[in-house]
Design a protein around this motif. Structure first.
Motif, PDB file in Angstrom:
ATOM      1  N   THR A 188       0.845  -1.189   0.000  1.00 47.23           N
ATOM      2  CA  THR A 188       0.000   0.000   0.000  1.00 47.23           C
ATOM      3  C   THR A 188       0.880   1.238   0.000  1.00 47.23           C
ATOM      4  O   THR A 188       1.990   1.219   0.543  1.00 47.23           O
ATOM      5  N   GLU A 192       2.738  11.712  -0.378  1.00 47.43           N
ATOM      6  CA  GLU A 192       2.504  13.121  -0.049  1.00 47.43           C
ATOM      7  C   GLU A 192       3.177  13.953  -1.137  1.00 47.43           C
ATOM      8  O   GLU A 192       4.356  13.795  -1.399  1.00 47.43           O
ATOM      9  N   PRO A 273      -3.072  12.139  -0.193  1.00 47.56           N
ATOM     10  CA  PRO A 273      -4.300  11.343  -0.249  1.00 47.56           C
ATOM     11  C   PRO A 273      -4.279  10.281   0.848  1.00 47.56           C
ATOM     12  O   PRO A 273      -3.238  10.065   1.477  1.00 47.56           O
ATOM     13  N   PHE A 275      -3.965   6.472   1.771  1.00 44.12           N
ATOM     14  CA  PHE A 275      -3.222   5.416   1.068  1.00 44.12           C
ATOM     15  C   PHE A 275      -4.142   4.354   0.462  1.00 44.12           C
ATOM     16  O   PHE A 275      -5.293   4.211   0.864  1.00 44.12           O
ATOM     17  N   ASN A 321       4.837   6.801   1.454  1.00 40.25           N
ATOM     18  CA  ASN A 321       4.503   5.980   2.630  1.00 40.25           C
ATOM     19  C   ASN A 321       4.128   4.596   2.128  1.00 40.25           C
ATOM     20  O   ASN A 321       3.209   4.460   1.317  1.00 40.25           O
ATOM     21  N   SER A 323       3.568   0.311   2.887  1.00 39.99           N
ATOM     22  CA  SER A 323       3.416  -0.816   3.805  1.00 39.99           C
ATOM     23  C   SER A 323       2.971  -2.037   3.020  1.00 39.99           C
ATOM     24  O   SER A 323       2.810  -1.984   1.795  1.00 39.99           O
ATOM     25  N   ASN A 331      -2.406  -5.138   8.292  1.00 39.78           N
ATOM     26  CA  ASN A 331      -1.115  -4.496   7.990  1.00 39.78           C
ATOM     27  C   ASN A 331       0.031  -5.279   8.630  1.00 39.78           C
ATOM     28  O   ASN A 331       0.122  -5.377   9.843  1.00 39.78           O
ATOM     29  N   ARG A 432       9.371  11.915  15.987  1.00 40.01           N
ATOM     30  CA  ARG A 432       9.542  11.827  14.542  1.00 40.01           C
ATOM     31  C   ARG A 432      10.979  12.172  14.195  1.00 40.01           C
ATOM     32  O   ARG A 432      11.659  12.823  14.953  1.00 40.01           O
ATOM     33  N   LYS A 444       4.167   1.887   9.033  1.00 42.40           N
ATOM     34  CA  LYS A 444       4.541   1.963   7.617  1.00 42.40           C
ATOM     35  C   LYS A 444       5.915   2.580   7.533  1.00 42.40           C
ATOM     36  O   LYS A 444       6.385   3.175   8.508  1.00 42.40           O
TER      37      LYS A 444
HETATM   38  P1  ADP Z   1       2.986  13.276   7.629  1.00 42.56           P
HETATM   39  O1  ADP Z   1       3.089  14.527   6.803  1.00 42.56           O
HETATM   40  O2  ADP Z   1       2.847  13.511   9.059  1.00 42.56           O
HETATM   41  O3  ADP Z   1       4.039  12.281   7.311  1.00 42.56           O
HETATM   42  P2  ADP Z   1       0.474  12.714   6.234  1.00 42.56           P
HETATM   43  O4  ADP Z   1      -0.813  12.460   6.933  1.00 42.56           O
HETATM   44  O5  ADP Z   1       0.614  13.966   5.446  1.00 42.56           O
HETATM   45  O6  ADP Z   1       1.619  12.542   7.325  1.00 42.56           O
HETATM   46  O7  ADP Z   1       0.770  11.514   5.267  1.00 42.56           O
HETATM   47  C1  ADP Z   1       0.871  10.207   5.690  1.00 42.56           C
HETATM   48  C2  ADP Z   1       0.508   9.316   4.524  1.00 42.56           C
HETATM   49  O8  ADP Z   1       0.732   7.954   4.891  1.00 42.56           O
HETATM   50  C3  ADP Z   1      -0.955   9.416   4.110  1.00 42.56           C
HETATM   51  O9  ADP Z   1      -1.043   9.394   2.719  1.00 42.56           O
HETATM   52  C4  ADP Z   1      -1.519   8.128   4.704  1.00 42.56           C
HETATM   53  O10 ADP Z   1      -2.697   7.680   4.065  1.00 42.56           O
HETATM   54  C5  ADP Z   1      -0.360   7.182   4.465  1.00 42.56           C
HETATM   55  N1  ADP Z   1      -0.460   5.906   5.175  1.00 42.56           N
HETATM   56  C6  ADP Z   1      -1.021   5.654   6.378  1.00 42.56           C
HETATM   57  N2  ADP Z   1      -1.006   4.322   6.630  1.00 42.56           N
HETATM   58  C7  ADP Z   1      -0.437   3.710   5.562  1.00 42.56           C
HETATM   59  C8  ADP Z   1      -0.162   2.354   5.199  1.00 42.56           C
HETATM   60  N3  ADP Z   1      -0.461   1.336   5.997  1.00 42.56           N
HETATM   61  N4  ADP Z   1       0.419   2.140   4.002  1.00 42.56           N
HETATM   62  C9  ADP Z   1       0.735   3.147   3.195  1.00 42.56           C
HETATM   63  N5  ADP Z   1       0.511   4.419   3.484  1.00 42.56           N
HETATM   64  C10 ADP Z   1      -0.075   4.715   4.640  1.00 42.56           C
END
Ligand code: ADP
Ligand code: MG
Length: 692
Positions: A188, A192, A273, A275, A321, A323, A331, A432, A444
């Motif tokens: 998945t 960003e 978006p 994921f 991102n 996973s 997951n 972080r 992830k």
């Molecule tokens: P940040 O800017 O704090 O890193 P964001 O919310 O802007 O966080 O982006 C995190 C991204 O990671 C989003 O697109 C979210 O949907 C995605 N994400 C969350 N869980 C998973 C997953 N299991 N696999 C892939 N992407 C994921």
């Protein structure tokens, strides 16, 4: 206006539409294909094609296209209307199963890296039923793969789909050992996406932005990003209007646009978006980039996706991102409450650690472009050295495993703001780390080296394939083990011990890290030209071959395409800078200098001194001479480049000679610009572009 749930996905031939419009048996067959990768019967395709056409025609659509992702990094389409002539000069609207399944575009003008000669023009596009068809600008778009007549891969989707199958196959083997029978595993992705918005009217006046997507000249404006007042700042109304429009367009396409905010640099923003399946997420990211640009034009803005549009302020990247989860949605990188006891999590984590350490070169290549070289290692993005951030908690878990000591979990900590009215909340177990190229973020991994304009397919092909390779090795050894649990524990322990060097929780922007990384033996491939040759190493050819991703010829052709793309990009920049020097900067500076000369002469007639004018005339004059010299050097370098034949020699020449020549010309140009009167400037300044 319809509510969001009502219009969401209204331009997608999605499950809801299919359920309504397809006979039950056909819907079932298609669902089986989408979920389990089973082959689709040809007769079924005809029924689907007809339903798609009816649905699209009702929405005013007249044409369809096979929508594909050639090696250019953007998408391609060629429209065909549904009309089919009948007797008596009439037409009907028709779309056959054959047209849905297969297209035959002329492939000769797409990059093939020497895989085909131009006379072998035939190429095929073939329907990818796992990614839904959609309507874009009144055209029914069918996501497809793209192959040459002799079956070689000419696109970015085919290998991605193959890598999804490879990782699924191996992960299913591993899960079976845990007693879990899942039919499929998917990866998945949530990418960003960072971008800049600038006024169109100003953009049009800058040939560098028009031709190359980045500014090749431009003195810094008095204000940059130093006040840190842009990040998460209030969104200015014209940008807010753009974002609202953009979200709506994306939602209609079924894209789960979720997060938006101002980024660090002035005029920079981000969209993320929710994921999803990597194949669909990749299609959606390509679409998102396209829609971002189109919507911007409607708002008299231009969306810049270049990795480094402006010197001196942050460039744009894309965080991938990633996973891995079962088809049922569990997951595999979710540590749960007790990661120490979660053997399944630890095994998959170990697999990713080994994959990243063993294949640093491929990960680096997957994000390597001439444009991304301007960001990586420039204190705004990770360095070119790959390392992994795991955070305090996981690192101590792994340390306990490799030392054989018991792991004592840190007690959960409550956070209190000290204000009674503000509710207390639980603190995360790990902070972080914004500087790591490959960070574990809860459940992830976040691969942060991608450039904003990159297709995310390369990075994910590499992630999927390398993790598949390690999982295959794990499965081979664990399937033979007498006692699975103790063998798995030993395997995790050994893997961590062997690949510890890739884990780094500190500051990746610190210069000391580069020395430390070198001591650890980590690769530091500073530029794209340094990285590309690694793609075709014997090990990598064997790796891709083992999992059926690329043949040797395909690996070599891709290397060639990357090298050529790099040189072509830099050559275009050199020609553009040279043209701007000749047509914009020199004439503007000479004209302004002439007004100064006239003013000085006028003063002399009146017997008044003209110290300021004369000093400025001299200063501009000296810079102009240096500027003309630098331009001549750049022009000569382009000639010398054109005399080289080998793609790798050209890329190295661009890196070693052309880029420095370009930088030297810019340096002088940027010294001239601040000396000119505002209305004598040859093009809009950084201040005009960034602070509109
Ligand atoms: P940040 O800017 O704090 O890193 P964001 O919310 O802007 O966080 O982006 C995190 C991204 O990671 C989003 O697109 C979210 O949907 C995605 N994400 C969350 N869980 C998973 C997953 N299991 N696999 C892939 N992407 C994921
Ligand atoms: Mg992020």
């Amino acid at each position: 206006m319809a509510s969001i749930p009502e219009f969401f996905g209204s331009n997608v031939f999605d499950e809801k539409v299919m359920r309504e419009r397809l006979p039950k048996s056909v819907f079932k067959a298609l669902t089986a294909t989408v979920q389990n990768g089973t082959e689709l019967d040809r007769t079924v395709a005809s029924v689907i094609a007809n339903a798609m056409k009816d649905w699209a025609v009702e929405k005013g659509v007249t044409h369809f296209t096979h929508w594909f992702q050639p090696m250019t990094g953007i998408t391609a389409e060629k429209h065909d209307s549904f009309i089919s002539p009948q007797s008596a000069g009439e037409v009907i609207m028709e779309f056959s199963g054959k047209e849905l399944i297969k297209g035959e575009p002329d492939a000769s003008s797409f990059p093939s890296g020497g895989l085909r000669a131009t006379f072998e023009a035939r190429g095929y596009t073939a329907w990818d039923p796992t990614s839904p068809a959609f309507i874009k600008d009144g055209i029914l778009c069918i996501p497809t793969v793209f192959l040459s007549y002799s079956g070689e891969v000419l696109d970015k989707k085919t290998p991605l789909l193959r890598s999804m199958e490879a990782v699924s196959k191996q992960a299913v083997r591993v899960l079976k050992l845990f007693g879990e029978n899942t039919a499929r595993v998917i990866t998945t992705v949530g990418p960003e996406q960072e971008y800049f918005l600038v006024p169109k009217e100003l953009f049009d006046k800058r040939k560098d932005l028009v031709y190359t997507g980045r500014t090749l000249f431009g003195a810094p404006s008095p204000k940059g990003q130093e006040l840190e007042d842009q990040y998460f700042g209030t969104i200015r109304p014209c940008v807010a209007a753009y974002m609202a429009d953009l979200n709506e367009e994306l939602w209609k396409l079924g894209i789960l646009a979720k997060t938006q905010h101002n980024e660090v640099a002035p005029a920079q923003h981000e969209l993320a978006p929710i994921f999803g399946n990597t194949n669909i997420a990749t299609d959606h990211n390509q679409l998102t980039m396209e829609v971002m640009k189109k919507v911007a034009e409607k708002h008299d803005l231009v969306c810049l996706l270049h990795e480094k549009p402006f010197a001196g302020v942050n460039g744009s990247g894309k965080h991938n991102n990633w996973s891995i989860s079962t088809a049922e949605g569990s997951n595999l990188l979710d540590p749960s409450d007790k990661p120490y006891e979660n053997l399944r999590f630890l095994l998959f984590l170990a697999a990713v650690i080994e994959a990243v350490d063993e294949h640093q070169d491929l990960l680096r290549v997957s994000v390597a472009t001439a444009a991304n070289d301007h960001r990586l290692g420039a204190n705004e993005a990770p360095p070119a050295v790959i390392s992994m951030f795991l955070g305090d908690e996981l690192t101590s878990v792994l340390e306990a495993i490799s030392s054989g000591n018991a792991y004592i979990p840190a007690a959960s900590v409550k956070m209190s703001s000290g204000v009674d009215a503000v509710p207390d909340f639980k603190k995360d177990t790990t902070d972080r780390n914004r500087t790591s190229p490959f960070a574990f973020t809860g459940n992830k991994f976040e691969f942060r080296m991608l450039g904003s304009s990159n297709s995310i397919s390369e990075a994910n092909i590499v992630l999927n394939t390398t993790v598949a390779d390690v999982l295959a090795k794990f499965a081979d050894s664990l399937e033979r083990a007498a006692d699975f649990e103790s063998a798995a524990k030993a395997l995790i322990k050994d893997t961590i011990a062997e690949h510890e060097r890739i884990i780094f929780n500190g500051n990746n922007y610190a210069p000391e890290w580069l020395d430390e990384a070198a001591k650890r033996g980590l690769l530091n491939l500073r530029t794209a030209a340094d990285a590309y040759p690694y793609f075709e190493s014997a090990e990598n050819i064997a790796l891709f071959g083992r999992h059926g991703i690329f043949t040797e010829a395909e690996v070599k052709s891709r290397t060639e395409i990357m090298l050529e793309g790099y040189s072509k990009t830099i050559r275009i920049e050199a020609l553009t800078a040279s043209e701007m020097a000749q047509k914009d900067i020199l004439p503007a500076a000479i004209a302004y200098s002439n007004t100064l000369v006239k003013a000085a002469k006028g003063k002399a007639k009146l017997n008044i001194g003209a110290k300021t004018e004369i000093a400025l005339i001299e200063e501009i004059g000296d810079l102009l001479d240096a500027f003309a010299d630098a331009k001549a050097k750049l022009d000569n370098a382009v000639d010398a480049l054109d005399a080289l034949e080998e793609a790798s020699a050209q890329a190295n020449y661009c890196r070693d000679v052309l880029l420095p020549a370009l930088a030297a010309l810019r340096e002088t140009g940027d010294q001239i610009e601040p000396l000119l009167a505002r209305d004598a400037l040859p093009y809009p300044t950084y201040g005009d572009l960034l602070f509109y």
